[in-house]
Design a protein around this motif. Structure first.
Motif, PDB file in Angstrom:
ATOM      1  N   ASP A 237     -18.324  -4.876 -19.762  1.00 18.88           N
ATOM      2  CA  ASP A 237     -18.507  -3.461 -20.122  1.00 18.88           C
ATOM      3  C   ASP A 237     -17.874  -2.505 -19.118  1.00 18.88           C
ATOM      4  O   ASP A 237     -18.184  -1.303 -19.114  1.00 18.88           O
ATOM      5  CB  ASP A 237     -19.998  -3.122 -20.291  1.00 18.88           C
ATOM      6  N   ALA A 238     -16.993  -3.009 -18.276  1.00 19.14           N
ATOM      7  CA  ALA A 238     -16.323  -2.145 -17.302  1.00 19.14           C
ATOM      8  C   ALA A 238     -15.343  -1.211 -18.002  1.00 19.14           C
ATOM      9  O   ALA A 238     -14.847  -1.492 -19.097  1.00 19.14           O
ATOM     10  CB  ALA A 238     -15.580  -2.995 -16.273  1.00 19.14           C
ATOM     11  N   VAL A 239     -15.064  -0.092 -17.335  1.00 18.92           N
ATOM     12  CA  VAL A 239     -14.002   0.811 -17.761  1.00 18.92           C
ATOM     13  C   VAL A 239     -12.926   0.759 -16.681  1.00 18.92           C
ATOM     14  O   VAL A 239     -13.156   1.160 -15.544  1.00 18.92           O
ATOM     15  CB  VAL A 239     -14.520   2.244 -17.949  1.00 18.92           C
ATOM     16  N   VAL A 240     -11.784   0.213 -17.043  1.00 17.75           N
ATOM     17  CA  VAL A 240     -10.735  -0.115 -16.078  1.00 17.75           C
ATOM     18  C   VAL A 240      -9.567   0.849 -16.225  1.00 17.75           C
ATOM     19  O   VAL A 240      -9.148   1.157 -17.343  1.00 17.75           O
ATOM     20  CB  VAL A 240     -10.236  -1.563 -16.301  1.00 17.75           C
ATOM     21  N   LEU A 241      -9.052   1.328 -15.097  1.00 18.82           N
ATOM     22  CA  LEU A 241      -7.837   2.137 -15.101  1.00 18.82           C
ATOM     23  C   LEU A 241      -6.758   1.383 -14.355  1.00 18.82           C
ATOM     24  O   LEU A 241      -6.949   0.994 -13.194  1.00 18.82           O
ATOM     25  CB  LEU A 241      -8.074   3.508 -14.469  1.00 18.82           C
ATOM     26  N   VAL A 242      -5.632   1.151 -15.024  1.00 14.42           N
ATOM     27  CA  VAL A 242      -4.512   0.404 -14.456  1.00 14.42           C
ATOM     28  C   VAL A 242      -3.318   1.330 -14.311  1.00 14.42           C
ATOM     29  O   VAL A 242      -2.871   1.939 -15.296  1.00 14.42           O
ATOM     30  CB  VAL A 242      -4.119  -0.784 -15.360  1.00 14.42           C
ATOM     31  N   THR A 243      -2.777   1.452 -13.101  1.00 10.45           N
ATOM     32  CA  THR A 243      -1.532   2.195 -12.927  1.00 10.45           C
ATOM     33  C   THR A 243      -0.364   1.247 -13.155  1.00 10.45           C
ATOM     34  O   THR A 243      -0.460   0.045 -12.949  1.00 10.45           O
ATOM     35  CB  THR A 243      -1.440   2.830 -11.534  1.00 10.45           C
TER      36      THR A 243
ATOM     37  N   VAL B 216     -13.466   0.532 -12.547  1.00 11.44           N
ATOM     38  CA  VAL B 216     -12.525  -0.345 -11.843  1.00 11.44           C
ATOM     39  C   VAL B 216     -11.167   0.340 -11.819  1.00 11.44           C
ATOM     40  O   VAL B 216     -10.587   0.622 -12.874  1.00 11.44           O
ATOM     41  CB  VAL B 216     -12.394  -1.722 -12.523  1.00 11.44           C
ATOM     42  N   LEU B 217     -10.668   0.631 -10.628  1.00 10.31           N
ATOM     43  CA  LEU B 217      -9.357   1.253 -10.462  1.00 10.31           C
ATOM     44  C   LEU B 217      -8.392   0.218  -9.887  1.00 10.31           C
ATOM     45  O   LEU B 217      -8.666  -0.362  -8.834  1.00 10.31           O
ATOM     46  CB  LEU B 217      -9.459   2.456  -9.520  1.00 10.31           C
ATOM     47  N   ILE B 218      -7.269   0.012 -10.569  1.00 15.37           N
ATOM     48  CA  ILE B 218      -6.275  -0.964 -10.118  1.00 15.37           C
ATOM     49  C   ILE B 218      -4.994  -0.218  -9.772  1.00 15.37           C
ATOM     50  O   ILE B 218      -4.272   0.266 -10.649  1.00 15.37           O
ATOM     51  CB  ILE B 218      -6.003  -2.034 -11.191  1.00 15.37           C
ATOM     52  N   ASN B 219      -4.699  -0.123  -8.489  1.00 14.99           N
ATOM     53  CA  ASN B 219      -3.466   0.490  -8.000  1.00 14.99           C
ATOM     54  C   ASN B 219      -2.349  -0.544  -8.053  1.00 14.99           C
ATOM     55  O   ASN B 219      -2.126  -1.303  -7.106  1.00 14.99           O
ATOM     56  CB  ASN B 219      -3.662   0.995  -6.566  1.00 14.99           C
TER      57      ASN B 219
ATOM     58  N   ASP C   3      -6.117  -2.868  -4.766  1.00 18.26           N
ATOM     59  CA  ASP C   3      -4.795  -2.433  -4.333  1.00 18.26           C
ATOM     60  C   ASP C   3      -3.852  -3.638  -4.314  1.00 18.26           C
ATOM     61  O   ASP C   3      -4.159  -4.661  -3.686  1.00 18.26           O
ATOM     62  CB  ASP C   3      -4.847  -1.826  -2.931  1.00 18.26           C
ATOM     63  N   ILE C   4      -2.711  -3.498  -4.989  1.00 19.01           N
ATOM     64  CA  ILE C   4      -1.712  -4.558  -4.995  1.00 19.01           C
ATOM     65  C   ILE C   4      -0.743  -4.328  -3.839  1.00 19.01           C
ATOM     66  O   ILE C   4       0.045  -3.386  -3.852  1.00 19.01           O
ATOM     67  CB  ILE C   4      -0.944  -4.604  -6.329  1.00 19.01           C
ATOM     68  N   HIS C   5      -0.841  -5.178  -2.843  1.00 22.46           N
ATOM     69  CA  HIS C   5       0.077  -5.123  -1.702  1.00 22.46           C
ATOM     70  C   HIS C   5       1.257  -6.040  -1.988  1.00 22.46           C
ATOM     71  O   HIS C   5       1.760  -6.091  -3.100  1.00 22.46           O
ATOM     72  CB  HIS C   5      -0.628  -5.566  -0.417  1.00 22.46           C
ATOM     73  N   SER C   6       1.647  -6.791  -0.993  1.00 27.97           N
ATOM     74  CA  SER C   6       2.734  -7.753  -1.120  1.00 27.97           C
ATOM     75  C   SER C   6       2.681  -8.676   0.079  1.00 27.97           C
ATOM     76  O   SER C   6       2.199  -8.297   1.148  1.00 27.97           O
ATOM     77  CB  SER C   6       4.085  -7.030  -1.161  1.00 27.97           C
ATOM     78  N   ALA C   7       3.186  -9.889  -0.091  1.00 31.68           N
ATOM     79  CA  ALA C   7       3.359 -10.764   1.072  1.00 31.68           C
ATOM     80  C   ALA C   7       4.271 -10.081   2.090  1.00 31.68           C
ATOM     81  O   ALA C   7       4.171 -10.326   3.303  1.00 31.68           O
ATOM     82  CB  ALA C   7       3.952 -12.101   0.636  1.00 31.68           C
TER      83      ALA C   7
END
Length: 242
Positions: free
Chosen positions: A11-17, A79-82, A133-137
């Motif tokens: 039941d989450a409300v997710v925002l994806v950039t 849920v916020l997904i950067n 937060d999506i970083h990187s190797a």
């Protein structure tokens, strides 16, 4: 490890950039598959999805007015997904124009940071919420120049956000991954993680209450090597000084 509810996506409300991209699209669909009730699929030019649970939303993470409008439109976000990001066609810093450097800094660092700040009151008002937060190797390996620099800055900011938002029960997750099989990595012949596998790994970690995701062997090895001397991480320095 925190006592995060293992059903945090139910039941989450997710925002994806960056929802139109290869990774973003998988975040949208996988969130719904794991029980989310709604997903705001944001992009500078949002597309139609053919699913009433997916709400297209215009968002340019480098534009303060656009960020404010997104916050107003998505007050129910839990849920916020950067995920949105930019890269340069060639490595280096000195070789890039002012515009290229600023674009990377604004998209990869300031954008996610300002979006997290704008959504912090929204997330903190919920009983339980998540920031990813999506970083990187390449946060830990400077061979990509300005891209590495901006991802390293985001990694540091994520660590700070994790501390500041903990009091509001916002669980902050940082994700590190090498090459992912998307158009952004089309130039590389190195092994690549499938976007679906990356997204599944991230959501598994979220539901397990983990703070950090090392999504591939490259990320694991680079983090393990951070304590090594600089010359060991960058052997080309030995050749320069020889």
């Amino acid at each position: 490890m925190p006592s995060l509810n293992t059903s945090v996506l139910t039941d989450a409300v997710v925002l994806v950039t960056g929802a139109n991209g290869g990774i973003g699209t998988h975040f949208v669909h996988e969130a719904l598959a794991r029980g989310a009730s709604k997903v705001y699929a944001t992009a500078r030019n949002p597309r139609t999805w053919g699913d009433d649970r997916i709400v297209p939303l215009t968002l340019d993470v480098t534009d303060p007015a656009s960020v404010r409008a997104a916050v107003e439109a998505a007050q129910d976000t839990t849920v916020l997904i950067n995920n949105a990001g930019a890269s340069t066609p060639t490595p280096g810093i000195l070789s890039h124009t002012d515009e290229e450097i600023r674009h990377n800094v604004e998209t990869n660092f300031l954008g996610p940071l300002f979006l997290a700040r704008a959504f912090a009151p929204v997330l903190s008002a919920k009983e339980e919420s998540v920031l990813i937060d999506i970083h990187s190797a390449l946060s830990w390996y400077a061979v990509a120049g300005i891209y590495s620099a901006t991802k390293a800055a985001l990694w540091s900011a994520t660590n700070s956000l994790r501390l500041e938002l903990a009091a509001g029960n916002v669980h902050v997750v940082g994700v590190h991954v090498g090459y992912v099989d998307t158009p952004m990595a089309a130039h590389s012949t190195e092994p690549k993680t499938a976007p679906a596998d990356l997204v599944a790994t991230v959501f598994d970690a979220v539901q397990a209450g983990e703070y950090e995701v090392l999504a591939d062997e490259t990320s694991v090895n680079l983090k393990a090597g951070l304590s090594a001397p600089v010359e060991a991480i960058y052997p080309q320095l030995k050749r320069v000084s020889a």
